[in-house]
Design an enzyme around this catalytic site. Sequence first.
Site, PDB file in Angstrom:
ATOM      1  N   VAL A  86       0.898  -1.146   0.000  1.00 53.08           N
ATOM      2  CA  VAL A  86       0.000   0.000   0.000  1.00 53.08           C
ATOM      3  C   VAL A  86       0.936   1.195   0.000  1.00 53.08           C
ATOM      4  O   VAL A  86       1.624   1.469   0.987  1.00 53.08           O
ATOM      5  CB  VAL A  86      -0.913   0.041   1.235  1.00 53.08           C
ATOM      6  CG1 VAL A  86      -1.871   1.223   1.128  1.00 53.08           C
ATOM      7  CG2 VAL A  86      -1.683  -1.253   1.376  1.00 53.08           C
ATOM      8  N   GLU A  87       0.973   1.918  -1.113  1.00 55.07           N
ATOM      9  CA  GLU A  87       1.912   3.028  -1.259  1.00 55.07           C
ATOM     10  C   GLU A  87       1.167   4.348  -1.112  1.00 55.07           C
ATOM     11  O   GLU A  87       0.186   4.595  -1.789  1.00 55.07           O
ATOM     12  CB  GLU A  87       2.611   2.951  -2.616  1.00 55.07           C
ATOM     13  CG  GLU A  87       3.366   1.644  -2.817  1.00 55.07           C
ATOM     14  CD  GLU A  87       4.335   1.707  -3.985  1.00 55.07           C
ATOM     15  OE1 GLU A  87       5.157   2.642  -4.023  1.00 55.07           O
ATOM     16  OE2 GLU A  87       4.247   0.831  -4.858  1.00 55.07           O
ATOM     17  N   GLY A  88       1.674   5.195  -0.209  1.00 54.91           N
ATOM     18  CA  GLY A  88       1.022   6.455   0.075  1.00 54.91           C
ATOM     19  C   GLY A  88       0.157   6.350   1.315  1.00 54.91           C
ATOM     20  O   GLY A  88      -1.054   6.171   1.225  1.00 54.91           O
ATOM     21  N   GLU A 142      10.646   2.147  -8.692  1.00 56.39           N
ATOM     22  CA  GLU A 142       9.295   2.690  -8.530  1.00 56.39           C
ATOM     23  C   GLU A 142       8.475   2.593  -9.807  1.00 56.39           C
ATOM     24  O   GLU A 142       7.288   2.271  -9.780  1.00 56.39           O
ATOM     25  CB  GLU A 142       9.361   4.156  -8.086  1.00 56.39           C
ATOM     26  CG  GLU A 142       8.018   4.764  -7.744  1.00 56.39           C
ATOM     27  CD  GLU A 142       7.383   4.145  -6.510  1.00 56.39           C
ATOM     28  OE1 GLU A 142       6.152   4.079  -6.459  1.00 56.39           O
ATOM     29  OE2 GLU A 142       8.125   3.720  -5.597  1.00 56.39           O
TER      30      GLU A 142
END
Length: 432
Positions: A86-88, A142
């Site tokens: 879960v990015e952010g 990324e």
Amino acid sequence: MVANVAVLLVMVAISSSLFISKAVAVEATPTVIIVGAGMSGISAAKRLSDAGIKDILILEATDRIGGRIHKTNFAGLSVEMGANWVEGVNGKEVNPIWTMVNKLKLKTYYSDYENLTANTYKQAVPSTPIEMSIDYYKYDYEFAEPPRVTSLLNTEPLPTFSNFGEDLYFVADPRGYESVVHLVAQEFLQVDKSGVITDPRLKLNKAVIEIRHSRSGVIVKTEDGSVYRAGYVMVSASVGVLQTNLINFEPDLPTWKIMAIYQFDMGIYTKIFLKFPYKFWPSGNGTEFFLYAHEKRGYYTIWQQLEREYPGANALLVTVTDDESRRIEQQPDFETKAEVMQVLRDMFGKNIPEVTDILVPKWWSNRFYKGTFSNWPIGVTRYEIYFTGEHTSEHYNGYVHGAYLAGIDSADMLIKCVKGRMCKYDVMPKGT
């Protein structure tokens, strides 16, 4: 500048591509066919259902929902072959995926990259590979592709982190990250007491091979010979798939739409899982991630030890991307294993134990995906077709939350078209 696009009979979008064909004076059952049951397709279907358009049919090519969010068993561990983080998180806005993960109480682990520069191993070569490995970590790790092909519109600043927060959380739960897709699906599809989807509106193992559209409606054909008719169809397929001939459109898509599809890049991000009889790498605080500096860009550069996520499992994760992913997918796993062992011996000495298990996901070779996520390429500055899917998200392409939010946006366009006959949209350039 705004691109004004008049939608007459056909609207097409890609990667969970929105393809809407307006039926005229025909009774269509169902109203909408959705091709693909990944996050975007399921998100869009829920939005349609919430708006009262419940007469839908979801056709999924594989035997499961979730798309590129997919768990598997590896040496007794439940690991994620595709999306893993879960990015952010912990920013001014709340990432909707983080809300779902917390609702499900999935096991997640904060990824700590702070001490990465202190955990860098290199070949006996000049310092240039170290600089390249750090550059690889900052960009390729990324975006799955090098800076030379990545648009600044996709990187400076990165809205995922500026809006939702800088933190990343690694999902390592036996139920799998795909549980978030099931959570969305269960809000509008019928399930049995154990939570298994039993709704007849979801059909698995239905690979769509042809979509015909005309003033009398749309016809969707699948690989097993089935034929479905509807008023509208929303296609949920990756950019990589749309760049192949898996789905044939009759009549052909307009030239400008085909060109837009081929302008996008489909990145390849390969997480190779490794298991050993015992650990020989540093563990504890500040040791989770480490770099290998090689003269070849992206050659087994980014490593992660998984002691917190899988205690006592003696497992490592190494990430490769782009050309290295393609190369590794085309060679036998035993050759990859030999390469990995040589790299580890360079880092930790020749007396380390042999790897006992290896898992090499092969998303690029899979005809239903042809990669892992999109990368916004240099030279593409605006939306040129109507989109749904992670790569179509104006701010969050390449991310799970991008797929979820794009599904909602695409469904909203379709709802206006179906209910209000508002099938003309102003498409804004990216970054405005």
